[in-house]
Design an enzyme around this catalytic site. Sequence first.
Site, short mmCIF file in Angstrom:
data_model
loop_
_atom_site.label_atom_id
_atom_site.label_comp_id
_atom_site.label_asym_id
_atom_site.label_seq_id
_atom_site.Cartn_x
_atom_site.Cartn_y
_atom_site.Cartn_z
N ASP A 67 -7.10 -34.57 -31.09
CA ASP A 67 -6.60 -33.44 -31.38
C ASP A 67 -5.95 -33.29 -32.82
O ASP A 67 -4.79 -34.44 -33.50
CB ASP A 67 -4.79 -32.46 -30.56
CG ASP A 67 -4.28 -32.11 -29.82
OD1 ASP A 67 -5.29 -30.89 -29.71
OD2 ASP A 67 -3.68 -31.82 -31.05
N GLU A 86 -14.71 -51.70 -31.54
CA GLU A 86 -15.09 -53.15 -31.24
C GLU A 86 -15.31 -52.34 -29.99
O GLU A 86 -16.03 -53.60 -28.82
CB GLU A 86 -13.16 -52.88 -30.44
CG GLU A 86 -13.05 -54.01 -32.17
CD GLU A 86 -11.37 -53.65 -31.63
OE1 GLU A 86 -11.15 -53.36 -30.16
OE2 GLU A 86 -10.45 -54.19 -32.29
C1 NOJ Z 1 -5.13 -28.40 -30.51
C2 NOJ Z 1 -5.31 -28.18 -28.93
O1 NOJ Z 1 -6.16 -27.39 -29.32
C3 NOJ Z 1 -4.39 -27.02 -28.74
O2 NOJ Z 1 -4.49 -26.07 -27.21
C4 NOJ Z 1 -2.54 -27.89 -28.66
O3 NOJ Z 1 -2.24 -26.68 -28.64
C5 NOJ Z 1 -2.60 -28.35 -30.19
N1 NOJ Z 1 -3.39 -28.98 -30.87
C6 NOJ Z 1 -1.03 -29.15 -30.05
O4 NOJ Z 1 -1.87 -29.84 -29.12
#
Ligand code: NOJ
Length: 493
Positions: free
Chosen positions: A206, A262
């Site tokens: 993310d 790893e």
């Molecule tokens: C990207 C994710 O896809 C989204 O849904 C989220 O709100 C933000 N990152 C923050 O983590």
Amino acid sequence: MNAPTPTQWWTSATIYQVYLRSFHDASGDGIGDLRGALEKIDYLQDLGINTLWLAPFYASPNLDAGYDISDYESVNPEQGTIDDLRRLVDAAHARGMRVLADMVMNHTSDKHSWFQASRSSTTNPKRDWYIWRPGRQANGKEPPNNWRSILGPRGWQWDEKTREWYWASFLPCQPDLNYRNPEVQQAMLDVVRRWLAFGFDGFRLDIFHALFKDDSFADNPFSPRILPTEENPDGFLQSFRATLHHPDTLHFARTLRKVVDEFQNPPRFLIGEVFGQPEFLRKYCEGDDGLHAVFLFKAMQTPFGAREYRSLIQEFERDMPAPLLPTWVFGNHDRMRKGERLDHHPGREKLCAASQLTARGIPCIYNGEEIGMRDLPLPLAGAHDPVAGLYGFLPEFVARILHRQGILLNRDACRTPMQWSSAPNAGFTGQGNTPWLPVHPEYASNNVEASSRWVRGRPPPAARRPSRTWARRAPCSSSKRPRSSASSAKRPA
Ligand code: NOJ
């Protein structure tokens, strides 16, 4: 002579995003869960996809639908138990599928015990696990610099108790971890190891490009850009030079890769959510010691057309030449659905799927795309999505206009429950239960069951005598009703 590198499994991966909350609810509380996904595992295999990406299942207060994690070690009871997760991962593996976990490394929830400790006092040992700065002006009430969050507003949040500001790249309830602190790196790499040992085949990372911030804390320079795009994260009159794509983040991609390496048998895979021009994003993957792939969101903004798709393929080949792997992304849980961009024209959806599934690279399918699910425009007021709360001051018509431009201020629109059948609640949850988001009213005619009958050569009655909706929406389509765009996806090896 060097031995030839064996072809890794991800070179023929077809990723399918299971947005758990909206996929299938087995517990009856109206929220999709791990057991629900398990009940659909044969459907997923039948579809021909071979890699699942599971949306966050960790403990969370759910202020950002699970992307605000309060404990990386445990499973959110709304999603089920660790045993449910075990069964799902095992069932996928037994069918030759790989499973990716969503890994939110950039920030935690403000309810995470690390942040609770960090904010408790300026001398707490966890203080430096997050990014704290004194403010400007005598009373410190002016933020440390001009940095904006990815969403537009100021990213610094004032903490009254300790009278300092903490940094949040996304929402105020998601404070950023401080990756300049080696203890933080160690803690998060241990989290990564824990889930790899559990059996995950890799991670979707993310907002990976936000991990490191410039440690001089100098202001971000001015930019004339108003809104960020998929290809350029600058916007809100600011270039995000100090806050995104820091060289130390590119370096950390290598550190993370070493940890992931790893684990072998099978080798594990990393795909990053990063925004920018493909020619820049390749830096995350170059040299075979970084991420294995990054999402390329450019396809979403490419107008439908043979010439446009051809030049996109050429561009991806130029910017992500083999052995680098382009990715083919037309939607996800944050974006306008693919069908909306193609005006729900069945012929276009078919052709788009054909190019997505046959061009070199990794197709990434968002659940529901395979049946051409539509967005459900929902008002900003009362939304589950916290981004809608942030922009709640805007009139609804502005949100609608932006939606038509592909910008979702209320991401609930693309997160409505999966349409499994024409049963009440589209078969997502039992009759009498209340789904966490409304089901799209189109579910009676557009659902997996109806599409599967059609694919197997037994068109549903509605398709034999086209419904008015269908006839209206497909004036120049072929005579067949194409609704299973992923059914031709590559089979697992
Ligand atoms: C990207 C994710 O896809 C989204 O849904 C989220 O709100 C933000 N990152 C923050 O983590």
